[in-house]
Structure formats: C-alpha cells, structure tokens
Scaffold this motif. Structure first.
Motif, PDB file in Angstrom:
ATOM      1  N   ARG A  61       9.488  22.210  17.962  1.00  0.00           N
ATOM      2  CA  ARG A  61       9.471  22.279  16.503  1.00  0.00           C
ATOM      3  C   ARG A  61       9.427  20.907  15.826  1.00  0.00           C
ATOM      4  NH1 ARG A  61      13.818  26.573  14.532  1.00  0.00           N
ATOM      5  NH2 ARG A  61      12.558  26.239  12.637  1.00  0.00           N
ATOM      6  N   ASP A  62       8.382  20.130  16.144  1.00  0.00           N
ATOM      7  CA  ASP A  62       8.196  18.821  15.515  1.00  0.00           C
ATOM      8  C   ASP A  62       9.381  17.900  15.806  1.00  0.00           C
ATOM      9  OD1 ASP A  62       6.761  16.957  14.010  1.00  0.00           O
ATOM     10  OD2 ASP A  62       7.721  17.540  12.133  1.00  0.00           O
ATOM     11  N   SER A  63       9.703  17.771  17.077  1.00  0.00           N
ATOM     12  CA  SER A  63      10.902  17.070  17.528  1.00  0.00           C
ATOM     13  C   SER A  63      10.935  15.596  17.111  1.00  0.00           C
ATOM     14  CB  SER A  63      10.980  17.152  19.052  1.00  0.00           C
ATOM     15  OG  SER A  63      11.978  16.296  19.549  1.00  0.00           O
ATOM     16  N   PRO A  64      11.979  15.144  16.406  1.00  0.00           N
ATOM     17  CA  PRO A  64      12.105  13.714  16.095  1.00  0.00           C
ATOM     18  C   PRO A  64      12.262  12.872  17.359  1.00  0.00           C
ATOM     19  CG  PRO A  64      13.579  15.045  14.720  1.00  0.00           C
ATOM     20  CD  PRO A  64      13.063  15.936  15.802  1.00  0.00           C
ATOM     21  N   ARG A  65      12.965  13.404  18.362  1.00  0.00           N
ATOM     22  CA  ARG A  65      13.216  12.646  19.590  1.00  0.00           C
ATOM     23  C   ARG A  65      11.941  12.426  20.403  1.00  0.00           C
ATOM     24  NH1 ARG A  65      17.801  11.444  21.368  1.00  0.00           N
ATOM     25  NH2 ARG A  65      18.799  13.093  20.131  1.00  0.00           N
ATOM     26  N   HIS A  66      11.007  13.342  20.279  1.00  0.00           N
ATOM     27  CA  HIS A  66       9.787  13.262  21.077  1.00  0.00           C
ATOM     28  C   HIS A  66       8.548  13.081  20.218  1.00  0.00           C
ATOM     29  CE1 HIS A  66      12.363  14.112  24.409  1.00  0.00           C
ATOM     30  NE2 HIS A  66      12.717  15.279  23.918  1.00  0.00           N
ATOM     31  N   LEU A  98      28.736   9.567  22.007  1.00  0.00           N
ATOM     32  CA  LEU A  98      27.885   8.744  21.142  1.00  0.00           C
ATOM     33  C   LEU A  98      28.400   8.638  19.711  1.00  0.00           C
ATOM     34  CD1 LEU A  98      24.389   9.977  22.382  1.00  0.00           C
ATOM     35  CD2 LEU A  98      25.381   7.702  22.709  1.00  0.00           C
ATOM     36  N   ASN A  99      29.554   9.235  19.403  1.00  0.00           N
ATOM     37  CA  ASN A  99      30.100   9.169  18.055  1.00  0.00           C
ATOM     38  C   ASN A  99      30.836   7.850  17.836  1.00  0.00           C
ATOM     39  OD1 ASN A  99      29.179  11.767  17.423  1.00  0.00           O
ATOM     40  ND2 ASN A  99      30.937  12.665  18.472  1.00  0.00           N
ATOM     41  N   ASP A 100      30.074   6.763  17.852  1.00  0.00           N
ATOM     42  CA  ASP A 100      30.662   5.440  17.637  1.00  0.00           C
ATOM     43  C   ASP A 100      29.745   4.638  16.724  1.00  0.00           C
ATOM     44  OD1 ASP A 100      28.553   4.755  19.323  1.00  0.00           O
ATOM     45  OD2 ASP A 100      29.826   4.646  21.099  1.00  0.00           O
ATOM     46  N   ASP A 101      29.846   3.315  16.751  1.00  0.00           N
ATOM     47  CA  ASP A 101      29.093   2.464  15.826  1.00  0.00           C
ATOM     48  C   ASP A 101      27.818   1.882  16.435  1.00  0.00           C
ATOM     49  OD1 ASP A 101      31.000   2.845  13.847  1.00  0.00           O
ATOM     50  OD2 ASP A 101      32.248   1.203  14.578  1.00  0.00           O
ATOM     51  N   ARG A 102      27.273   2.513  17.441  1.00  0.00           N
ATOM     52  CA  ARG A 102      26.040   2.009  18.050  1.00  0.00           C
ATOM     53  C   ARG A 102      24.879   2.059  17.050  1.00  0.00           C
ATOM     54  NH1 ARG A 102      25.962   4.531  24.172  1.00  0.00           N
ATOM     55  NH2 ARG A 102      28.172   4.986  24.327  1.00  0.00           N
ATOM     56  N   VAL A 103      24.023   1.058  17.155  1.00  0.00           N
ATOM     57  CA  VAL A 103      22.796   1.048  16.356  1.00  0.00           C
ATOM     58  C   VAL A 103      21.745   1.852  17.117  1.00  0.00           C
ATOM     59  CG1 VAL A 103      20.969  -0.373  15.382  1.00  0.00           C
ATOM     60  CG2 VAL A 103      23.339  -1.182  15.338  1.00  0.00           C
ATOM     61  N   VAL A 104      21.223   2.911  16.486  1.00  0.00           N
ATOM     62  CA  VAL A 104      20.253   3.798  17.121  1.00  0.00           C
ATOM     63  C   VAL A 104      19.005   3.867  16.261  1.00  0.00           C
ATOM     64  CG1 VAL A 104      19.793   6.144  17.916  1.00  0.00           C
ATOM     65  CG2 VAL A 104      22.075   5.151  18.199  1.00  0.00           C
ATOM     66  N   ARG A 105      17.844   3.679  16.876  1.00  0.00           N
ATOM     67  CA  ARG A 105      16.577   3.765  16.161  1.00  0.00           C
ATOM     68  C   ARG A 105      16.235   5.213  15.850  1.00  0.00           C
ATOM     69  NH1 ARG A 105      17.247  -0.158  19.469  1.00  0.00           N
ATOM     70  NH2 ARG A 105      16.541  -2.272  19.006  1.00  0.00           N
ATOM     71  N   PRO A 106      15.317   5.442  14.902  1.00  0.00           N
ATOM     72  CA  PRO A 106      15.018   6.814  14.478  1.00  0.00           C
ATOM     73  C   PRO A 106      14.678   7.764  15.619  1.00  0.00           C
ATOM     74  CG  PRO A 106      14.032   5.263  12.944  1.00  0.00           C
ATOM     75  CD  PRO A 106      14.593   4.442  14.072  1.00  0.00           C
ATOM     76  N   ILE A 107      13.985   7.291  16.654  1.00  0.00           N
ATOM     77  CA  ILE A 107      13.607   8.183  17.751  1.00  0.00           C
ATOM     78  C   ILE A 107      14.829   8.679  18.521  1.00  0.00           C
ATOM     79  CG2 ILE A 107      13.326   6.478  19.617  1.00  0.00           C
ATOM     80  CD1 ILE A 107      10.696   7.963  20.334  1.00  0.00           C
ATOM     81  N   GLY A 108      15.957   7.987  18.391  1.00  0.00           N
ATOM     82  CA  GLY A 108      17.185   8.416  19.053  1.00  0.00           C
ATOM     83  C   GLY A 108      17.865   9.583  18.367  1.00  0.00           C
ATOM     84  N   ASP A 109      17.425   9.943  17.163  1.00  0.00           N
ATOM     85  CA  ASP A 109      17.934  11.115  16.431  1.00  0.00           C
ATOM     86  C   ASP A 109      19.463  11.152  16.468  1.00  0.00           C
ATOM     87  OD1 ASP A 109      17.852  13.415  14.941  1.00  0.00           O
ATOM     88  OD2 ASP A 109      17.367  14.735  16.616  1.00  0.00           O
ATOM     89  N   ARG A 110      20.087  10.097  15.974  1.00  0.00           N
ATOM     90  CA  ARG A 110      21.544   9.915  16.017  1.00  0.00           C
ATOM     91  C   ARG A 110      22.292  11.134  15.460  1.00  0.00           C
ATOM     92  NH1 ARG A 110      24.967   5.478  15.872  1.00  0.00           N
ATOM     93  NH2 ARG A 110      27.116   6.158  15.744  1.00  0.00           N
ATOM     94  N   GLN A 111      21.722  11.787  14.467  1.00  0.00           N
ATOM     95  CA  GLN A 111      22.396  12.889  13.791  1.00  0.00           C
ATOM     96  C   GLN A 111      22.655  14.072  14.721  1.00  0.00           C
ATOM     97  OE1 GLN A 111      20.220  14.263  10.392  1.00  0.00           O
ATOM     98  NE2 GLN A 111      21.657  15.917   9.941  1.00  0.00           N
TER      99      GLN A 111
END
Length: 243
Positions: free
Chosen positions: A69-74, A216-229
């Motif tokens: 479904r239009d995956s942000p991660r992929h 992963l619920n910490d202060d790491r910097v994650v790029r958009p492809i990592g779909d932090r949310q």
C-alpha cells in the motif's frame, strides 16, 4: 539480475508442484499491520497476503505475496514477493535448515529488491518448539550496506486447547555504505525487536493477537525511508485461512 533469479525460483516452484504427488500448502492472511522485525512495511496500515509452500524430500520451496500500500519504507512499493528455498537436514533431535530468500518489490520508484541467506536450528520437546536463526543480507545498494538478523523464538501449544503461545526476540545489525538507504531496515542503526502472541486454530482458520515492539523509541535521527513513526510498540490482529 535479482528479478531474473527469483522469477526462475517461482517457475521452479510451479514446476515442482506439478510433478509432486501432493499439492502445496496454501494460505491467505489479513493483518492490521504488516510488521517484520518490529517495523511496519505498510506505514501502519492493514494488509492482505497469500502464500504457498512445497516440500520435496529435503528441499523446501515457499512464496508469499503481501500488499504494501504505497509503503514509505520501500519507496512507494505496492506489494512484495518473498521467494525462498531451503535444504533441511536432521542432526539427532535438532532440525537444521539452510535458506535463501529474495524480496522483490512492485511499484517502488527505485530499485528496492534485495536477497538474504542463512539458516536456523529447531528443537522440539513435546508441545514446545525452540528455534535459533540467522539471516544475512550481503552488501546491496537497495539496503545501503549489509544486514545481519539474529533471532530466537519459542512456540508452545497449550495441551487439550486450540491455543498456541509464541514469543520471539531479534537483533538487527550490519555495515553501512549509504546511511540514507541503511535506515530502511535499521532506522537509526542497530536495534532489538520482540514479539509475544497467542494463536487460536480451529481447522483451517487461525486467529491471532500479537504484541510487537522495538527499542527504537529514543532520540535517534532517522531519515524518511526509516518511517520512524511506525517502528514502536503495537498490538496486531491477524486472521489466516489455510487450504
């Protein structure tokens, strides 16, 4: 190149099924979120998948197609086909399996396909099965380097009931060649994931409830492809029908 290899694997699976005396096992599954290693592959949305598996002597073949479904991660992929082959051997009470898996993505705006290799060891004692596994994706541009996944899982059927308890723990690590792409499978770097679940099986129908999470619920910097949310704790519902 990867597409040609794994399209060939699908052709082999179909040919083997036609020659086998028994039909492959087939299933359809719906889930509230397609999560793998604690990470959502669907941007937190529901998904449906179909799978088939076939065993010929010591060789196992399997294929699974899931809606993304239009995956942000992929990178906007609409679907993924996971195509695998394994060789199985017994070493006393332990079953050993060597395995290769290709992940082929449809609808992505860039080349997202990648492959993994590894194996697992399984030990069963009554209604309890223990599995230790390792899967390694060698350096590939699509994942920004390499990826090693180590995991352990326990499955326990509750005697005289249709319920099965499942628990698992995994660790993702690897080398980074392209930090932006490496965040796809390891948002912000090395991390741990877990799963606790219960399954209820009646004939061909299986209902399941899983609690999955990561650290992963910490202060790491994650790029958009990592779909932090969509990499935190969540309760999932699954329904599967096996043919």
């Amino acid at each position: 190149m990867i597409e040609r290899i794994f399209l060939g694997a699908v052709s082999l699976l179909v040919t083997a099924a036609a020659q086998a005396q028994s039909l492959p096992s087939v299933g359809i599954e719906a889930t509230t979120d397609e999560r793998r290693r604690g990470l959502s592959w669907t941007g937190g949305r529901a998904s449906i998948s179909g799978d088939a598996a076939l065993t010929l002597g010591a060789v196992e073949f399997d294929a699974r197609v899931a809606a993304l479904r239009d995956s942000p991660r992929h990178d906007g992929a609409d679907a993924v086909a996971d195509l695998g082959a394994a060789i199985v051997a017994d070493a006393g009470p332990v079953q050993l399996r060597g395995r290769a898996i290709g992940h082929v993505f449809a609808g992505a705006t860039r080349g997202m396909d990648y492959a993994e290799f590894g194996g697992d060891a399984r030990y069963a004692l009554g209604p309890v099965e223990l599995t230790a596994a390792a899967l390694y994706a060698p350096p590939q541009r699509a994942i920004g380097g390499s990826n090693l996944y180590l995991s352990a899982q326990a499955v326990a059927g509750i005697p005289a009931t249709p319920f099965t308890l499942v628990g698992g723990l995994g660790r993702s690590s690897g080398a980074v060649d392209d930090a932006a792409r490496a965040d796809r499978l390891r948002p912000g770097g090395t991390y741990t994931d877990w799963r606790l679940g219960v399954e209820h099986t009646t004939g061909p129908l299986m209902l399941a409830l899983d609690y999955v999470g990561t650290d992963l619920n910490d202060d790491r910097v994650v790029r958009p492809i990592g779909d932090r949310q969509h990499g935190g704790d969540r309760i999932l519902g699954r329904v599967r029908f096996a043919f």
